[in-house]
Scaffold this active site. Structure first.
Site, PDB file in Angstrom:
ATOM      1  N   HIS A 158      -4.166   4.905   2.693  1.00  0.00           N
ATOM      2  CA  HIS A 158      -3.482   3.742   3.256  1.00  0.00           C
ATOM      3  C   HIS A 158      -2.082   4.078   3.773  1.00  0.00           C
ATOM      4  CE1 HIS A 158      -2.604  -0.543   3.715  1.00  0.00           C
ATOM      5  NE2 HIS A 158      -1.478  -0.367   3.048  1.00  0.00           N
ATOM      6  N   ASP A 193      -9.549   2.276   2.350  1.00  0.00           N
ATOM      7  CA  ASP A 193      -8.550   3.337   2.521  1.00  0.00           C
ATOM      8  C   ASP A 193      -7.782   3.606   1.234  1.00  0.00           C
ATOM      9  OD1 ASP A 193      -6.892   1.151   2.271  1.00  0.00           O
ATOM     10  OD2 ASP A 193      -5.900   1.385   4.215  1.00  0.00           O
ATOM     11  N   SER A 221       0.066  -2.163   7.415  1.00  0.00           N
ATOM     12  CA  SER A 221      -0.327  -2.937   6.238  1.00  0.00           C
ATOM     13  C   SER A 221      -0.082  -4.432   6.456  1.00  0.00           C
ATOM     14  CB  SER A 221       0.417  -2.406   5.004  1.00  0.00           C
ATOM     15  OG  SER A 221      -0.110  -2.967   3.816  1.00  0.00           O
TER      16      SER A 221
END
Length: 1472
Positions: free
Chosen positions: A385, A353, A189
């Site tokens: 994600h 995602d 991320s």
């Protein structure tokens, strides 16, 4: 969020006892992990002078601030937010903690604080743990070659100078401590942009020497739209107890939120990100956005961070980018005036995602060619994600990057973990019924068990709660009456696997109302036995219903009818379904009350052409194999080989196994005709259908030839063409000249003239074949519509009990096909199978694992073949196979070759599941889940357009045949394509001139599949997988290689594992308490997880888990719990039985008292009437004597009261007419008369005059027309009503030509009287009487043990059948003759001789519709008041109640035989 870490557990345990997985010369690159936003733990120490609330701590030692979930409770959330909040200094343009709060980031250089979100180390807070634990299992060491680099994720990179300095030192330290081995960075991320910022700051020499590569997982390189909601209205991250407004101050105060806002480098100024009534916001007006949300500091944050990652330049090191896709991701936020900015917006989805938008995830693709190092990427469709960190594909990819020689985790290694599960059975028998209970489970073991069971004719096997069936290709003894009864309310543990067990499970769910909607998905490749399984499923389901109506048989009889018209022999399957169907059954209180059949894409091209070794639809061959010669002559049918439409395939007759019962196959056409009769098809409709079939076959023989100019004309063999043309026109009810004109020319209307253009030879042949295909397809749709009209109960939606309606859906769809030549039909068929496979994966794998994450459950994590990318290839708009096919179909100069060119241009290099064929410009390859298939596009466009010349539509729309006229004028509707609220007639008329407005076949099919998936997704599914043992369709042959391939592409091994280790039963707390609360005994329960746990502990079950809102059970737990609940249910039934008996006895006592009072009242009333009758008669006699020369005053005839019970008295004591009644036995009916095309039942002339067409029409199906019949004749429980029904509707069908009744007919006697007549007769002696409780007949006969009674019903088409029996009969005489040689259900005997009727004992006149003049001479017989009729009723309203009471008592015989001839009431009108 994704919280489970089973991938790592798999790896850990499967490799725990295994050594030397890595080669001795293997280089292991050390790894440093950079977490994303919220991925680092934060510790705090408080020394505050003020706090938001009194209960907030002012002073504390070091404690875990992020993430201690206890701090998220509503009572203390404000304390948490205030401690996490940052303060911005406008002078230094930096942020700091609020006064009195010290922050530290623990665990730098270690992995402990980045493996989990909190310090608990529990599975629900798992972060990098799966990857770290996997690497540790492979020999890595935490703190040595696995290092963590957590940071204060609240701040942006420009405030992290100390952190990046520490990161540089950490890289150096890791490099030196691992023999100067380069380091691999692993980010998730926001850690990706952080690492990119740092890589831009360090020198190229540093990167070249110390860093090997970077693995970025789900990196928001260009930001994410989701960040704007954090700034505007806050985001509680799905923690429902927390208000977004409460956490918004912290989220706004974090500069890192601005750091991941959408970047102008990725989003253009035209891309609207936030919509409000007054203004739209893009990346160009962030200043206005922050001003309007009243947070201008946010814009300062944005100005500080927007250039930190300068133009997203490449990092100049090797990049491995992993990312999820194809999940709904916030793309635009839409607020209204009331919600902006303080309430949550409406989210318009984008691709991504689930958190990061796809355009941001794919920024790394822009670096390709801008750096010398490799840029590699891996897309994981459907992976969320956070869940991507736990995905086995991610773990294996990381392992490969860290060491090229390191072992990859294999399926066999995963198996070692499965063996250690304490919940598994230790059953080692090779004939294990449930393979999920095997202690060792590999592909070889699975295959071995299935093979051994198959050799023992054990064709059914469980994989947990999934049933697997292997086609035996022979008759078995698995479906006898004894076996089917053994699966009624059976326990799975006490019976062998069987389709009947699956039916019982589904039916019990309906009976106990556990699910409002269920669907059974029967899947497998063509020839695996899906159609037969569907028939067994339906037959057993109707058997369990045990209803007394005809609906069950009608549902069953729909199958042979649809098989005849919709199935055909292919290379892969002798009885292949060439259409798909979804049967929707509706239940109330465990009884089926209606059904609906939805069909999908009939393969109508089979009508005109078949591949070598294949045949046309079965119904065409039935005409030649089973029709009598006279019928063939009427249809102008000759020899089967003379018809091109059924001889092109050159296929021999259907090959049947030697063990197949030839009697069962004796006359398939009779089964079809019988099914039509039972389902309400009239004789006229059946005649038209046979004529259409004959016309289609003859139409295929019409030949054309080209003239000198190349235009189409009749063939040189004029005689044959004219004969075939005349036959076709006769069968279709049209002019032969007009038909030939339509096939050889096309007429175009312009403004001022009509232009006629001749067809080419090929165009004429195409027009002929198009007519055949369209006519057959519309005929098939008519079949579906007619069946649905009989089975449909849509009227129930207006009834109060509609809310109790439960549904069971049954999907029987064509199997996966792969032929030598695969065309448009195979493309659609295989697409449907892809959808079914996707649905299976969703429910078995993805949804279950998602539930684990949501409920924080430790569950099994498995890889499976996800076919969603392939579905996107087909279904995507505007660039998908079906969309491009539609576009190309509208192009005037398009061809099949240009279609392939478009496919290759859009998909060849972008889709892994698409392959380009360089050697064939008319073909392309699709890599399906079941294997590679090459499709030949010849004819794709024409098949997709599916057009029929308007002149042909006009011609047939004016046909003399009513059915063809109906088909081409849009009066019959189909429910298979469009949603209910937008449904239109599928039969197009000539008025639809514009082809562009017509839906193509591909578009219709896509819509129908989407509707099907919606229906199934809203239902609770049960699965049955059918396996084909060999390709030769031979019994007792198990091809291991062939079966292994099916097991692989169906994911059977993974399915068994997830059933073995997973929790397939997931019940909400409230429902679990309601269902099993009694098992807790004396404990006080509420709807919480602890209460559910106490129930499970009381039941002494193991291997269950309690989630946040649901109980997670193994697939075998519900059966154990239900068996324990049975004793409580039995006790409840005993209590109910005793109480109901007590109530019934009290009610009976009261009714008996009222009855005695009513009898006394009726006796007194009848005595009064008798006195009045005597007085009136005496007065009439005196008046008659005073009028000489006048005829006697007429009086009603003396006859038995039609409401009185007929007593079994000697004939001498009963006054009846003396007319001599003769009986007549029915003549033998010619077998050919059973066929509707030859004969049609016509009442005799004497009878026909008394019955109108409207009254005959009222003899419709009892169940559907009960209301109309009741309105016309009265209650069916009233004897007079039944007599009126018989006189108006049945008399002409029963009476003989000499006006006598047949010997088997006994009028309106009661059940008890019938038994009195039959008690001393031989077995099989029978009689037929008018039913006492319904508008119909009753068949009573003597059996060995007792007298039996069956109800006879008349259907809408005026045919008869015994309720519950499949056979339909044109007359009652034929019904009797049939059951003289065939058995009835539940009785093994046959009818023998009729019990003769003594009409001197019966009321003949009440049965005759010819009314006798009631004014007859009274002096012709002795006067007897006891034999007066009931034709004159009282006008006194005060006597009404007494008359009705007397009617009931006399009709039931309650007043005794002495009053059997008393009138109900005779009171003359006042004017007399």
């Amino acid at each position: 969020m994704s919280f489970y870490f089973l991938s790592a557990v798999f790896i850990y345990f499967s490799l725990y006892s295994t050594t030397n997985f890595v080669a001795s010369d293997d280089v292991r690159y050390p790894a440093i992990f950079l977490p994303g936003n919220a991925g680092s733990q934060i510790w705090a120490k408080l020394n505050r002078s003020s706090v938001p609330h009194l209960w907030c701590y002012r002073h504390s030692d070091w404690f875990e601030l992020w993430l201690d979930v206890r701090l998220l409770l509503p009572e203390v959330i404000d304390c948490f937010v205030d401690n996490m909040r940052l303060v911005y200094n406008t002078t230094t343009r930096k942020t700091s903690n609020i006064d009195g709060v010290d922050i530290q980031i623990p665990g730098f250089g270690q992995t402990s604080t980045i493996e989990y979100f909190d310090s608990s180390g529990l599975s629900y807070s798992s972060y990098f743990a799966p990857i770290v634990r996997s690497l540790v299992a492979l020999g890595y060491t935490r703190g040595l070659n696995l290092r963590g680099a957590p940071y204060d994720f609240r701040r942006a990179p420009d405030e992290q100078e100390d952190y990046f300095l520490n990161l540089t030192n950490l890289v150096l330290d890791t490099y030196n401590n691992n023999n100067q081995t380069k380091v691999v960075l692993i980010t998730h991320s926001m850690g990706g942009p952080f690492a990119l910022y740092w890589l831009h700051q360090i020198t190229p020499e540093f990167k070249e020497k110390y860093i090997r590569s970077i693995i970025t997982i789900a990196s928001p390189w260009g930001g994410a739209v989701k960040a704007l909601r954090l700034m505007a209205s806050g985001d509680n991250i799905d923690v429902y107890v927390v208000s977004p407004i409460q956490v918004r101050p912290y989220q706004r105060s974090a500069p890192s939120t601005a750091f991941v806002m959408p970047s102008p480098n990725i989003w253009s100024k035209e891309d609207v990100l936030v919509i409000t009534p007054s203004k739209n916001y893009t990346v160009q007006n962030y200043d206005e956005f922050f001003n309007d949300i009243n947070y201008t500091t946010g814009y300062q944050y944005w100005l500080n961070v927007k250039d930190l990652v300068d133009e997203l330049k490449p990092p100049d090191i090797e990049v491995h980018a992993l990312y999820g896709s194809q999940l709904p991701t916030p793309g635009v936020f839409m607020y209204n005036q009331q919600t902006f900015p303080d309430l949550q917006p409406v989210v318009l989805p984008d691709n991504g995602d689930g958190t990061v938008n796809m355009r941001s995830l794919l920024v790394h693709e822009k670096w390709i060619g801008k750096q010398t190092q490799d840029i590699k990427s891996l897309e994981l469709p459907g992976v969320e994600h956070l869940a991507i960190l736990k995905h086995p594909t991610t773990i294996n990819y990381v392992i490969q990057v860290l060491s090229e020689n390191m072992a990859i985790i294999t399926e066999n290694q995963y198996d070692k973990l499965c063996n250690e599960n304490p919940c598994d059975s230790t059953n080692n028998e090779i004939e294990c019924n449930d393979l999920a209970k095997l202690p060792n489970l590999t592909e070889d073991i699975l295959l071995e068990h299935l093979q051994r069971r198959y050799k023992l004719d054990l064709i059914y096997t469980y994989l947990g709660d999934i049933l697997v069936s292997i086609n035996p290709f022979k008759e078995t003894n698995l479906y006898s009456k004894t076996i089917r009864e053994s699966y009624r309310k059976s326990l799975k543990s006490n019976t062998l696997p069987h389709v009947y067990a699956l039916v019982d499970l589904v039916y019990q769910n309906v009976f106990h109302s556990l699910y409002k909607q269920q669907c059974c998905v029967i899947s497998g490749e063509s020839g695996s036995g899906k159609t037969e399984s569907t028939k067994f499923f339906l037959k057993q389901l109707m058997y369990l219903c045990g209803g007394s109506t005809q609906l069950e048989q009608q549902i069953l009889q729909a199958n042979p009818l649809l098989e005849a018209f919709g199935n055909a022999q292919t290379i892969m399957n002798d009885n292949s379904s060439r259409f798909g169907k979804y049967i929707d059954l509706k239940f109330i209180n465990g009884r089926v009350i209606g059904a609906q059949i939805n069909d999908y894409l009939l393969e109508k091209s089979r009508v005109v052409i078949q591949s070598t070794g294949e045949r046309n639809f079965h119904i065409f061959y039935y005409l030649f194999d089973y029709l009598p010669t006279t019928m063939k002559e009427m249809l102008h049918l000759t020899n089967q080989t003379n018809y091109k439409y059924i001889s092109k395939g050159a296929t021999p007759k259907l090959t049947l196994p030697a063990s197949y019962d030839s009697i069962q196959h004796s006359n398939k056409l009779d089964e079809v005709i019988n099914a039509m009769g039972l389902l309400g098809f009239t004789d006229k409709e059946q005649n038209s259908m046979f004529c259409i079939l004959s016309g289609i076959l003859t139409l295929g023989n019409i030949e054309f030839s080209a003239d000198d100019e190349g235009f189409s004309v009749q063939t040189l063999n004029e005689e044959n063409t004219k004969r075939d043309l005349a036959i076709t026109a006769k069968m279709f009810g049209v002019s032969s000249n007009l038909l030939m004109e339509c096939l050889t020319t096309v007429t175009t209307l312009t403004r001022n003239e009509r232009v006629t253009r001749k067809y080419s030879l090929q165009s004429s042949q195409d027009a002929r074949d198009a007519l055949s295909k369209h006519l057959y397809a519309r005929l098939f749709s008519f079949l579906i519509s007619k069946i649905n009209g009989t089975l449909d109960t849509s009227c129930l939606s207006n009834k109060p009990y509609y809310s109790c309606l439960l549904e069971i859906g049954l999907l029987d769809i064509y199997g996966f096909e792969h032929f030598e030549n695969n065309s448009f039909e195979q493309l659609c068929i295989n697409l449907a199978n892809e959808q079914i496979q996707y649905f299976f994966n969703q429910h078995i794998f993805r949804m279950e694992m998602t539930e684990y994450e949501t409920e924080c459950i430790t569950g099994e994590s498995l890889t499976f073949t996800d076919n969603q990318p392939l579905l996107e290839l087909f279904m995507a708009k505007p660039i998908g196979i079906l969309s491009l096919l539609d576009d190309e179909s509208k192009m005037p100069k398009a061809s099949d070759a240009t279609l392939v060119e478009k496919f290759n241009y859009h998909f060849a290099s972008k889709r892994e599941c698409y392959g380009k064929n360089r050697n064939n410009k008319l073909s392309f390859t699709i890599y399906h889940y079941a294997g590679k298939v090459v499709y030949n596009t010849y004819g794709f466009l024409e098949k997709n357009k599916d057009t029929l010349p308007d002149s042909v539509v006009d011609l047939l729309g004016n046909s003399r045949d009513d059915l063809i006229y109906e088909l081409f004028n849009g009066t019959v509707r189909s429910k298979s394509v469009e949603p209910y609220h937008t449904q239109k007639a599928i039969y197009r008329t000539a008025a639809e001139k514009d082809a562009k407005n017509r839906m193509t076949v591909g578009a219709q099919y896509r819509n129908s599949l989407q509707i099907l998936m919606e229906r199934m997704s809203s239902s609770h599914p049960v699965f049955m997988r059918c396996i084909k043992p060999n390709q030769q369709k031979q019994p007792n042959l198990f091809d291991e290689t062939f079966v292994r391939g099916q097991l692989r592409y169906c994911g059977m091994l993974e399915t068994t594992r997830i059933r073995k280790e997973g929790y397939s039963v997931r019940i909400p707390f409230a429902e679990f308490i309601q269902r099993y609360g009694l098992l807790a005994r004396d404990k006080v329960l509420n709807y919480t997880g602890s209460s559910c746990a106490s129930i499970l502990e009381s039941a002494k079950l193991s291997c269950w888990q309690i989630g946040k809102t649901k109980v997670f059970l193994k697939y075998y737990h519900p059966e154990i719990l239900d068996s324990m609940m049975n004793k409580y249910r039995e006790a409840a039934l005993k209590i109910q039985r005793r109480f109901r008996g007590y109530v019934a006895r009290r009610r009976y006592s009261q009714l008996r008292l009222n009855f005695r009072k009513s009898v006394d009242q009726v006796y007194n009333f009848c005595a009064t009437i008798e006195q009045m009758n005597v007085q009136v008669l005496n007065t009439l006699l005196r008046l008659n004597d005073k009028l000489p020369g006048k005829p006697a005053v007429p009086f009603p005839p003396a006859r038995q009261s039609s409401l009185a019970t007929i007593s079994m008295l000697p004939a001498s004591t009963v006054t009846l007419p003396t007319k001599n009644i003769h009986t007549q036995n029915s003549a033998h009916t010619n077998k050919i008369s059973n066929h509707p095309i030859l004969t049609e039942k016509v009442p005799s002339s004497t009878a026909a005059s008394t019955v109108s067409s409207s009254s005959i029409q009222s003899t419709a199906d009892y169940d559907s027309l009960l209301t109309n019949l009741t309105l016309k004749y009265g209650s069916p429980t009233d004897r007079e009503s039944c007599l009126r029904w018989f006189r108006d509707t049945q008399y002409p069908f029963v009476i003989r030509s000499d006006r006598s009744f047949p010997s088997w007919f006994h009028g309106s006697i009661t059940r008890h009287q019938a038994e009195y007549l039959l008690i001393n007769q031989f077995v099989g002696c029978f009689l037929i009487r008018i039913s006492e409780s319904r508008f119909g007949f009753s068949l009573s006969f003597k059996a060995a043990d007792r007298c039996r009674h069956y109800m006879i019903n008349q259907l809408k088409n005026a045919k008869y059948n015994v309720i519950g029996e499949p056979k339909v009969h044109r007359t009652i005489d034929q019904l009797i003759e049939y059951y003289k040689t065939h058995e009835l259900s539940n009785w093994s005997g046959h009818l023998t001789t009729p019990c003769p009727a003594d009409w001197s004992q019966y009321d003949l006149q009440s049965l005759s519709p010819q009314r006798t003049n009631i004014y007859q001479t009274f002096n012709s017989r002795p006067y007897n008041t006891l034999s007066l009729p009931v034709s004159c009723y009282s006008n006194s309203e005060s006597a009404t109640d007494i008359i009705l009471t007397a009617r009931r008592l006399m009709s039931s015989g309650s007043l005794g035989s002495a009053t059997g001839k008393l009138p109900i009431a005779i009171v003359l009108p006042n004017k007399h």
